[in-house]
Design a protein around this motif. Structure first.
Motif, PDB file in Angstrom:
ATOM      1  N   ALA A  96      -6.177  -1.645   9.041  1.00  0.00           N
ATOM      2  CA  ALA A  96      -7.554  -1.688   9.450  1.00  0.00           C
ATOM      3  C   ALA A  96      -8.585  -1.404   8.403  1.00  0.00           C
ATOM      4  O   ALA A  96      -9.404  -2.350   7.973  1.00  0.00           O
ATOM      5  N   THR A  97      -8.352  -0.401   7.765  1.00  0.00           N
ATOM      6  CA  THR A  97      -9.337   0.135   6.603  1.00  0.00           C
ATOM      7  C   THR A  97      -9.234  -0.790   5.583  1.00  0.00           C
ATOM      8  O   THR A  97     -10.197  -0.901   4.894  1.00  0.00           O
ATOM      9  N   LYS A  98      -7.922  -1.095   5.027  1.00  0.00           N
ATOM     10  CA  LYS A  98      -7.913  -2.155   4.128  1.00  0.00           C
ATOM     11  C   LYS A  98      -8.312  -3.274   4.195  1.00  0.00           C
ATOM     12  O   LYS A  98      -9.007  -4.027   3.478  1.00  0.00           O
ATOM     13  N   GLN A  99      -8.082  -3.883   5.476  1.00  0.00           N
ATOM     14  CA  GLN A  99      -8.772  -5.020   5.733  1.00  0.00           C
ATOM     15  C   GLN A  99     -10.358  -5.150   5.615  1.00  0.00           C
ATOM     16  O   GLN A  99     -10.871  -6.001   5.147  1.00  0.00           O
ATOM     17  N   ILE A 100     -11.021  -3.969   6.109  1.00  0.00           N
ATOM     18  CA  ILE A 100     -12.327  -3.824   6.106  1.00  0.00           C
ATOM     19  C   ILE A 100     -12.810  -3.580   4.468  1.00  0.00           C
ATOM     20  O   ILE A 100     -13.850  -4.412   4.106  1.00  0.00           O
ATOM     21  N   ASP A 109       1.474  -4.007   2.435  1.00  0.00           N
ATOM     22  CA  ASP A 109       0.839  -4.448   1.161  1.00  0.00           C
ATOM     23  C   ASP A 109       1.502  -5.067   0.269  1.00  0.00           C
ATOM     24  O   ASP A 109       1.047  -6.379  -0.208  1.00  0.00           O
ATOM     25  N   ARG A 110       2.429  -4.568  -0.207  1.00  0.00           N
ATOM     26  CA  ARG A 110       3.506  -5.148  -1.119  1.00  0.00           C
ATOM     27  C   ARG A 110       3.711  -6.642  -0.807  1.00  0.00           C
ATOM     28  O   ARG A 110       3.893  -7.375  -1.797  1.00  0.00           O
ATOM     29  N   VAL A 111       4.397  -6.674   0.489  1.00  0.00           N
ATOM     30  CA  VAL A 111       4.676  -7.823   0.768  1.00  0.00           C
ATOM     31  C   VAL A 111       3.659  -8.951   1.078  1.00  0.00           C
ATOM     32  O   VAL A 111       3.849 -10.189   0.445  1.00  0.00           O
ATOM     33  N   VAL A 119      -0.968  -3.113  -3.758  1.00  0.00           N
ATOM     34  CA  VAL A 119      -1.195  -2.193  -2.893  1.00  0.00           C
ATOM     35  C   VAL A 119      -2.858  -2.088  -2.830  1.00  0.00           C
ATOM     36  O   VAL A 119      -3.394  -1.778  -3.854  1.00  0.00           O
ATOM     37  N   VAL A 120      -3.391  -2.354  -1.726  1.00  0.00           N
ATOM     38  CA  VAL A 120      -4.952  -2.288  -1.712  1.00  0.00           C
ATOM     39  C   VAL A 120      -5.426  -0.853  -1.723  1.00  0.00           C
ATOM     40  O   VAL A 120      -5.083  -0.005  -0.922  1.00  0.00           O
ATOM     41  N   SER A 168      -0.837  -2.304  -8.545  1.00  0.00           N
ATOM     42  CA  SER A 168       0.925  -2.742  -8.700  1.00  0.00           C
ATOM     43  C   SER A 168       1.547  -1.844  -8.986  1.00  0.00           C
ATOM     44  O   SER A 168       3.037  -2.056  -9.048  1.00  0.00           O
ATOM     45  N   GLY A 169       1.277  -0.636  -9.410  1.00  0.00           N
ATOM     46  CA  GLY A 169       2.050   0.434  -9.788  1.00  0.00           C
ATOM     47  C   GLY A 169       2.136   1.501  -8.519  1.00  0.00           C
ATOM     48  O   GLY A 169       1.886   1.367  -7.367  1.00  0.00           O
TER      49      GLY A 169
END
Length: 173
Positions: free
Chosen positions: A23-27, A113-115, A121-122, A52-53
């Motif tokens: 949810a926090t990543k989406q925001i 996230d990676r998928v 990753v965000v 990406s690392g």
């Protein structure tokens, strides 16, 4: 610890943590861009970043195949091993289930996230004062670090011992 109790404890850690991180990543993706937004006199910075690392972008410069092999398949294998240990270890304590569960939740959420985002990753959080700052991270990273700290301290704690009088069959007074 019984399997049913352990599964319930793990679920109570896993689902809210993954939900909060996602949810926090989406925001962050809908409200932020790559320029920093500072709060609390610069202590907190919010800035959207796709990593990406690994931690602090370690491995970011590896080939796409190597990154996918390590950060997707390697991490997925470690997460599967952690889940099997969480569910089937003979002697595991409540703090160990919680600590490893937090690490597992953070790892799964970053793997999601990676998928979703083609191997990245965000990240969006940055803390510090002046030039002394953390790298950009996310809630999943905080879960992993918190879980690791709980795990580390759980191995140094001595198990509770019963009262000597009760242990010897005498009634405590």
């Amino acid at each position: 610890m019984k399997f049913a109790y352990r599964s319930l404890l793990l679920s109570s850690v896993l689902f809210p943590c993954i939900g909060c991180d996602q949810a926090t990543k989406q925001i962050a993706m809908s409200a932020l861009d790559d320029s920093p937004h500072t709060y609390l006199e610069g202590i907190l910075r919010l800035q959207l970043s796709y990593n990406s690392g690994a931690f602090l972008s370690i491995g970011d410069n590896l080939s796409p195949f190597t990154r996918q092999s390590i950060f997707f398949w390697g991490v997925a294998s470690l997460l599967l091993a952690a889940l099997l240990y969480l569910l089937f270890a003979q002697r595991i304590t409540r703090p160990q289930v919680i600590g490893l569960g937090l690490c597992f939740a953070g790892g799964v959420s970053n793997l999601v996230d990676r998928v979703r985002f083609n191997g990245t990753v965000v990240d969006f959080l940055n803390l510090g004062v002046n030039h002394l700052r953390t790298g950009i991270f996310n809630v999943a990273d905080m879960l992993i670090l918190t879980g690791a700290a709980i795990l580390a301290t759980s191995f140094f704690r001595k198990p509770a011992r019963p009262c000597q009088a009760v242990h010897e069959g005498m009634s405590p007074e």
